[in-house]
Design a protein around this motif. Sequence first.
Motif, mmCIF file in Angstrom:
data_model
loop_
_atom_site.group_PDB
_atom_site.id
_atom_site.type_symbol
_atom_site.label_atom_id
_atom_site.label_comp_id
_atom_site.label_asym_id
_atom_site.label_seq_id
_atom_site.Cartn_x
_atom_site.Cartn_y
_atom_site.Cartn_z
ATOM 1 N N ASN A 26 18.277 16.874 102.349
ATOM 2 C CA ASN A 26 17.818 15.516 102.643
ATOM 3 C C ASN A 26 17.094 15.407 103.985
ATOM 4 O O ASN A 26 16.476 14.383 104.283
ATOM 5 N N ALA A 96 13.213 11.240 95.874
ATOM 6 C CA ALA A 96 12.754 11.367 97.260
ATOM 7 C C ALA A 96 11.232 11.505 97.343
ATOM 8 O O ALA A 96 10.662 11.471 98.439
ATOM 9 N N TYR A 99 9.064 9.314 99.519
ATOM 10 C CA TYR A 99 8.794 9.573 100.939
ATOM 11 C C TYR A 99 7.312 9.781 101.255
ATOM 12 O O TYR A 99 6.926 9.750 102.404
ATOM 13 N N TRP A 121 23.475 6.892 87.842
ATOM 14 C CA TRP A 121 24.540 6.004 88.299
ATOM 15 C C TRP A 121 24.031 4.705 88.907
ATOM 16 O O TRP A 121 24.575 4.215 89.876
ATOM 17 N N ARG A 124 19.230 1.937 91.742
ATOM 18 C CA ARG A 124 18.620 2.517 92.957
ATOM 19 C C ARG A 124 17.232 1.931 93.253
ATOM 20 O O ARG A 124 16.202 2.600 93.126
ATOM 21 N N PRO A 125 17.208 0.673 93.687
ATOM 22 C CA PRO A 125 15.930 -0.012 93.932
ATOM 23 C C PRO A 125 15.180 0.532 95.154
ATOM 24 O O PRO A 125 15.755 1.240 95.976
ATOM 25 N N HIS A 129 11.774 -0.520 100.861
ATOM 26 C CA HIS A 129 10.578 0.252 101.236
ATOM 27 C C HIS A 129 9.354 -0.668 101.110
ATOM 28 O O HIS A 129 8.511 -0.733 102.003
ATOM 29 N N VAL A 166 18.678 4.911 104.029
ATOM 30 C CA VAL A 166 18.141 6.172 104.555
ATOM 31 C C VAL A 166 16.659 6.274 104.188
ATOM 32 O O VAL A 166 15.793 6.492 105.033
ATOM 33 N N GLU A 191 21.795 8.179 109.762
ATOM 34 C CA GLU A 191 22.191 9.481 109.219
ATOM 35 C C GLU A 191 21.490 10.592 110.013
ATOM 36 O O GLU A 191 20.344 10.421 110.466
ATOM 37 N N ASP A 307 27.879 10.986 99.317
ATOM 38 C CA ASP A 307 27.567 12.289 98.722
ATOM 39 C C ASP A 307 28.773 13.237 98.705
ATOM 40 O O ASP A 307 28.662 14.363 98.216
ATOM 41 N N TYR A 330 26.893 3.224 96.356
ATOM 42 C CA TYR A 330 26.376 3.133 94.981
ATOM 43 C C TYR A 330 27.554 2.777 94.085
ATOM 44 O O TYR A 330 28.348 3.647 93.741
ATOM 45 N N ARG A 333 28.570 4.998 91.062
ATOM 46 C CA ARG A 333 28.464 6.461 91.174
ATOM 47 C C ARG A 333 29.779 7.138 90.746
ATOM 48 O O ARG A 333 30.503 7.709 91.561
ATOM 49 N N ARG A 373 26.143 15.783 92.874
ATOM 50 C CA ARG A 373 27.470 15.841 93.538
ATOM 51 C C ARG A 373 28.596 15.862 92.506
ATOM 52 O O ARG A 373 29.665 16.415 92.757
HETATM 53 N N1 EPU Z 1 18.903 0.189 98.585
HETATM 54 C C1 EPU Z 1 18.340 -0.996 98.178
HETATM 55 N N2 EPU Z 1 16.971 -1.106 98.251
HETATM 56 C C2 EPU Z 1 16.195 -0.107 98.708
HETATM 57 C C3 EPU Z 1 16.773 1.103 99.124
HETATM 58 C C4 EPU Z 1 18.154 1.222 99.044
HETATM 59 O O1 EPU Z 1 19.019 -1.917 97.758
HETATM 60 O O2 EPU Z 1 14.973 -0.292 98.761
HETATM 61 C C5 EPU Z 1 20.366 0.344 98.529
HETATM 62 C C6 EPU Z 1 20.808 1.400 97.539
HETATM 63 O O3 EPU Z 1 20.897 0.892 96.217
HETATM 64 C C7 EPU Z 1 22.145 1.814 98.104
HETATM 65 C C8 EPU Z 1 21.941 1.705 99.610
HETATM 66 O O4 EPU Z 1 20.811 0.842 99.776
HETATM 67 O O5 EPU Z 1 23.131 0.896 97.727
HETATM 68 C C9 EPU Z 1 21.677 2.994 100.332
HETATM 69 O O6 EPU Z 1 20.625 3.727 99.697
HETATM 70 P P1 EPU Z 1 19.671 4.659 100.550
HETATM 71 O O7 EPU Z 1 18.303 4.075 100.522
HETATM 72 O O8 EPU Z 1 20.299 4.906 101.862
HETATM 73 O O9 EPU Z 1 19.661 6.001 99.695
HETATM 74 P P2 EPU Z 1 18.449 6.979 99.451
HETATM 75 O O10 EPU Z 1 17.568 7.064 100.618
HETATM 76 O O11 EPU Z 1 17.844 6.678 98.119
HETATM 77 C C10 EPU Z 1 19.662 9.057 100.440
HETATM 78 C C11 EPU Z 1 20.018 10.424 99.956
HETATM 79 C C12 EPU Z 1 21.119 10.328 98.917
HETATM 80 C C13 EPU Z 1 22.324 9.634 99.548
HETATM 81 C C14 EPU Z 1 21.913 8.277 100.129
HETATM 82 C C15 EPU Z 1 23.033 7.582 100.874
HETATM 83 C C16 EPU Z 1 17.942 11.612 100.180
HETATM 84 C C17 EPU Z 1 16.784 12.290 99.537
HETATM 85 N N3 EPU Z 1 18.841 11.046 99.375
HETATM 86 O O12 EPU Z 1 19.224 8.349 99.286
HETATM 87 O O13 EPU Z 1 21.457 11.661 98.597
HETATM 88 O O14 EPU Z 1 23.319 9.442 98.590
HETATM 89 O O15 EPU Z 1 20.809 8.457 101.032
HETATM 90 O O16 EPU Z 1 23.469 8.356 101.934
HETATM 91 O O17 EPU Z 1 18.065 11.618 101.396
HETATM 92 C C18 EPU Z 1 22.304 13.381 97.260
HETATM 93 O O18 EPU Z 1 21.909 14.182 98.124
HETATM 94 O O19 EPU Z 1 23.082 13.714 96.325
HETATM 95 C C19 EPU Z 1 21.860 12.003 97.331
HETATM 96 C C20 EPU Z 1 21.888 11.175 96.294
#
Ligand code: EPU
Length: 424
Positions: A26, A96, A99, A121, A124-125, A129, A166, A191, A307, A330, A333, A373
């Motif tokens: 990540n 991802a 990005y 699970w 994941r909106p 962003h 993140v 993070e 995770d 989540y 999840r 995971r």
């Molecule tokens: N969320 C929103 N709107 C958005 C973005 C996120 O509502 O536009 C919510 C998500 O639904 C969730 C929370 O915010 O409830 C956190 O999501 P986050 O955006 O932090 O997650 P992510 O960036 O999509 C990264 C990791 C995940 C890890 C999460 C939380 C990467 C590539 N992925 O995801 O890693 O679970 O942060 O720490 O960095 C994994 O490695 O197995 C994995 C899923």
Amino acid sequence: MIYMDKIVILGGKNLKGVVEISGSKNAVLPIMACALLAEGQYHLKSVPHLRDVRTMVKLLNSIGLTVQFNENEVHIESGHVAHYEAPYDLVKTMRASIYVLGPMLSRFGEAKVSLPGGCAWGPRPVNLHIQGLEQLGAKITIENGYIHAKAKRLKGARILFNMPSVGATGNLLMAAVLAKGTTVLENAAQEPEITALAEFLVQMGARIDGIGTSHLEIEGVDSLRPASTAIIPDRIEAGTFLAVGHIVGGDILIKNVIPDHVSKITEKLIEAGAEITEDSDQIHIKSNGVSKPVDIATAVFPGFPTDMQAQWMALMSTAKGSSVITENIYLDRFTHVAELQRLGADIRLDHNVALVKGVKNLNGAPVMSTDLRASASLIMAGLIAKGRTDISRVYHIDRGYEQIEAKLKNLGAEIWREKEPLVT
Ligand code: EPU
């Protein structure tokens, strides 16, 4: 006939020895996307050989960058860009991919990225962003399943996230570094992977204050230069091997880990009865394989990582008593629950809260991996289950754990890969 890999484990072996943690999945993914921000040559070391990294290589190649990935090193030559698009075929295999949206938009004034859609699970909106980029002045439309963003030059703004994300923090950071004026990100993710990204951007010439905190201030610059770095160790891989050490009653020295990045996990493992000693870049875990029941609730860093939730559930499934596992990041999840139950675990799920009653032992069975995971939790369960556990669809594990069977085998596990025909 199409074949897929499965992992087979004969449980009950004691694990002993040394394991070296790979670079963080990540962390490397957004850092690779930074190559869209400035022309020139980038050199990344300690890059894990993972399916997600190969997907990012393909994505950057498809955009027009030249990317080479050999021996845990990535070389990127960022020059001419063919088009500003991340196609559905790649984005659907790796969320991802989103990005590339921020850096592509801020450098070229346009980006088209497929909407990632949901995952096993939950939804994941990506609204945070999109809203954040709009606040920086982008015009965004959603057409035919794509996010289409345009902006002559982004303009700094104050962005308050309603929850720390993140991905949104990373994307907005990569967008804001080339915006005109100052951007403030409030309630930003803290993070370690975001810190690593921000530090890389600073190396590229970005001006960022508040790194490592939830308040980031970015003073936009007119241009950036390429940079090189070594990727930080993967804290979730390290956490998984720590949990493995406790579940099997092992004696494992985990090398290439930043103890501060896993402090919540080690704290919980000590509570659960493991013996842990730390050095600056290694952690030793020793355990008699008897785990006390310990509740966890997932939270943003430095809280207990989502995770690691599935792996903790595997650990608690044979603990001496009942524990409560609450998933706050989540809420859905939990695809591993039904599979752990197939191995004999006693788990009751009520919305985002699981009550795990420790059982005496688990019994090997065929199970299916449903996400990255979840697969790790099934491997943990298989390592202590009586008899043979066959875990199918392990392509999920190849997204995020480098050579997991080789590393476990090296510690004494009886684990191997087989091909099985895909039945549709
Ligand atoms: N969320 C929103 N709107 C958005 C973005 C996120 O509502 O536009 C919510 C998500 O639904 C969730 C929370 O915010 O409830 C956190 O999501 P986050 O955006 O932090 O997650 P992510 O960036 O999509 C990264 C990791 C995940 C890890 C999460 C939380 C990467 C590539 N992925 O995801 O890693 O679970 O942060 O720490 O960095 C994994 O490695 O197995 C994995 C899923």
